[in-house]
Design an enzyme around this catalytic site. Structure first.
Site, short mmCIF file in Angstrom:
data_model
loop_
_atom_site.label_atom_id
_atom_site.label_comp_id
_atom_site.label_asym_id
_atom_site.label_seq_id
_atom_site.Cartn_x
_atom_site.Cartn_y
_atom_site.Cartn_z
N ARG A 16 0.85 -1.19 0.00
CA ARG A 16 0.00 0.00 0.00
C ARG A 16 0.88 1.24 0.00
O ARG A 16 1.76 1.39 0.84
CB ARG A 16 -0.89 -0.02 1.25
CG ARG A 16 -2.00 1.01 1.20
CD ARG A 16 -2.94 0.77 2.36
NE ARG A 16 -4.12 1.58 2.28
CZ ARG A 16 -5.24 1.32 2.93
NH1 ARG A 16 -5.30 0.25 3.68
NH2 ARG A 16 -6.28 2.11 2.83
N ARG A 44 -7.82 1.27 -0.15
CA ARG A 44 -7.76 -0.20 -0.06
C ARG A 44 -8.25 -0.84 -1.36
O ARG A 44 -7.78 -1.88 -1.79
CB ARG A 44 -8.60 -0.68 1.14
CG ARG A 44 -8.25 -2.11 1.55
CD ARG A 44 -8.78 -2.46 2.92
NE ARG A 44 -8.58 -3.88 3.20
CZ ARG A 44 -7.51 -4.39 3.79
NH1 ARG A 44 -6.52 -3.61 4.15
NH2 ARG A 44 -7.42 -5.69 4.03
N ASP A 64 0.26 -13.01 13.79
CA ASP A 64 -0.69 -12.48 14.77
C ASP A 64 -0.81 -13.44 15.96
O ASP A 64 -0.86 -13.03 17.12
CB ASP A 64 -2.05 -12.27 14.12
CG ASP A 64 -1.94 -11.51 12.81
OD1 ASP A 64 -1.46 -10.37 12.84
OD2 ASP A 64 -2.31 -12.05 11.76
N ARG A 86 2.19 -13.11 18.06
CA ARG A 86 2.11 -11.84 18.81
C ARG A 86 1.21 -12.00 20.04
O ARG A 86 1.53 -11.52 21.13
CB ARG A 86 1.56 -10.74 17.91
CG ARG A 86 2.56 -10.23 16.88
CD ARG A 86 1.88 -9.41 15.78
NE ARG A 86 2.87 -8.77 14.91
CZ ARG A 86 2.61 -8.25 13.72
NH1 ARG A 86 1.38 -8.31 13.23
NH2 ARG A 86 3.56 -7.69 13.00
N HIS A 106 -6.41 -10.97 8.34
CA HIS A 106 -5.11 -10.42 8.77
C HIS A 106 -5.15 -8.92 8.53
O HIS A 106 -4.59 -8.38 7.58
CB HIS A 106 -3.96 -11.08 8.00
CG HIS A 106 -2.62 -10.47 8.30
ND1 HIS A 106 -2.06 -10.52 9.55
CD2 HIS A 106 -1.77 -9.76 7.53
CE1 HIS A 106 -0.90 -9.87 9.52
NE2 HIS A 106 -0.70 -9.40 8.30
#
Length: 334
Positions: A92, A98, A159, A162, A187
């Site tokens: 991005r 998006r 994730d 984490r 995600h």
């Protein structure tokens, strides 16, 4: 020695691949006695950098590495693959919606899906890392109709790791002492890190996370937002996105796909939602808890879902449904 397996990494000149390739090549993923042919794919302007990566892999003098192929051509890269790790995607850029990001990536993953369909083994395992990972994975799968949908998964292990790490730090144990965290959904910042079914080993005994942490407000508040926004926090601090931790998560994901999950443990993985018992719409790549055996994942079914979790699981499913609709529109014109 068994015969070499062929492993593709796309975006191979990028910073995630730079951390990932050494881990794969030295045996961290497929084991210390599995020879490898590594295929590195990137876009034509990155070929000079890729040559440097190729030289470094040679200079590591790794005994498992039988051959390294660096290429910018899909027909070379996707031929006879056992594993495809699709790291490369359009990042991005500032001021990019998006929707623009989805459009650019639909083109990439439609093309790579078609190349998998045409050139790779039908048993190939495909792991999508490049963001938006869930929807990119869905597009790749739809573009490779002759490869089973179950062979496609996307990375939510970062994730998951984490979440484990945040709990371990809070309780004062190691990450190894925390198991069965779940990442539900996309995600993205709507993902739902769920510890209602997770356990922490404290003084040799497995206890529930809520009992171990003793701080419900933190678990329902800061813990969730920390995990959801960790990627952005790393970018803010490092001025670059997560690379070392992303590479470690890819290694974890692929190693579990290859060797299976430990008894009594499940991991998070973005997989096809067809036939799930959690009320998630069909035909999405959605992160669920899975167990893996004989290179085949299976959803962990029947976990109770409370109202707090339900709302968060539905929210991330809605985002994925919207992304899919936008992507599928682009797919017909890509």
């Amino acid at each position: 020695m068994s015969k070499p397996i062929k492993v593709l990494v796309t975006g191979a000149a990028g910073q995630i691949a730079y951390s990932l390739l050494y881990g794969i090549a030295k045996g961290d993923v497929f084991g210390a006695d599995q020879p490898l042919i590594l295929v590195l794919l990137d876009i034509t302007p990155m070929m000079t950098v890729l040559d440097g990566v190729l030289m470094e892999l040679q200079d590591c003098a790794l005994p498992l590495l039988r051959e390294v192929i660096a290429t910018d051509k899909e027909d070379v890269a996707f031929k006879d693959l056992d594993i495809a790790i699709l790291v490369g995607s359009m990042p991005r850029k500032e001021g990019m919606e998006r929707k623009d990001l989805l459009k650019a990536n639909v083109k990439i993953f439609k093309s790579q899906g078609a190349a998998l369909d045409k050139y790779a083994k039908k048993t190939v395992k495909v792991i999508v890392v490049g963001n938006p990972a869930n929807t990119n994975c869905l597009i790749a799968s739809k573009s490779a109709p002759s490869i089973p949908k179950e062979n496609f998964s996307c990375l939510t292990r970062l994730d998951h790791n984490r979440a484990k790490s945040q709990i371990a730090i809070k309780v004062g144990v190691t990450a190894r002492d925390v198991k069965n965290c779940i990442i539900w959904g996309n995600h993205s910042s709507t993902q739902y890190p769920d510890v209602n079914h997770a356990k922490v080993k404290v003084q040799g005994k497995d206890i529930g996370v809520y009992e171990a942490v003793k701080n419900d407000n933190w678990l329902k508040g800061d813990f969730i937002t920390t995990v959801q926004q960790r990627g952005a926090a790393v970018i803010k601090a490092r001025k670059l996105s997560s690379a070392m931790s992303a590479a470690k998560a890819i290694c974890d994901h692929v190693r579990d796909l290859w060797f299976g999950t430990p008894e009594g443990e499940f991991v998070s993985m973005g997989v096809i939602s067809d036939g799930n018992s959690y009320g998630v719409p069909e035909d999405l790549i959605y992160s669920f808890p899975v167990v893996i055996k004989d290179k085949t994942w299976k959803l962990v079914e029947g976990l109770p879902v409370n109202d707090f979790s339900r709302e968060k699981m539905d929210l991330t499913a809605k985002e994925l449904t919207d992304e899919k609709e936008t992507a599928v529109e682009f797919l017909s014109s890509a």
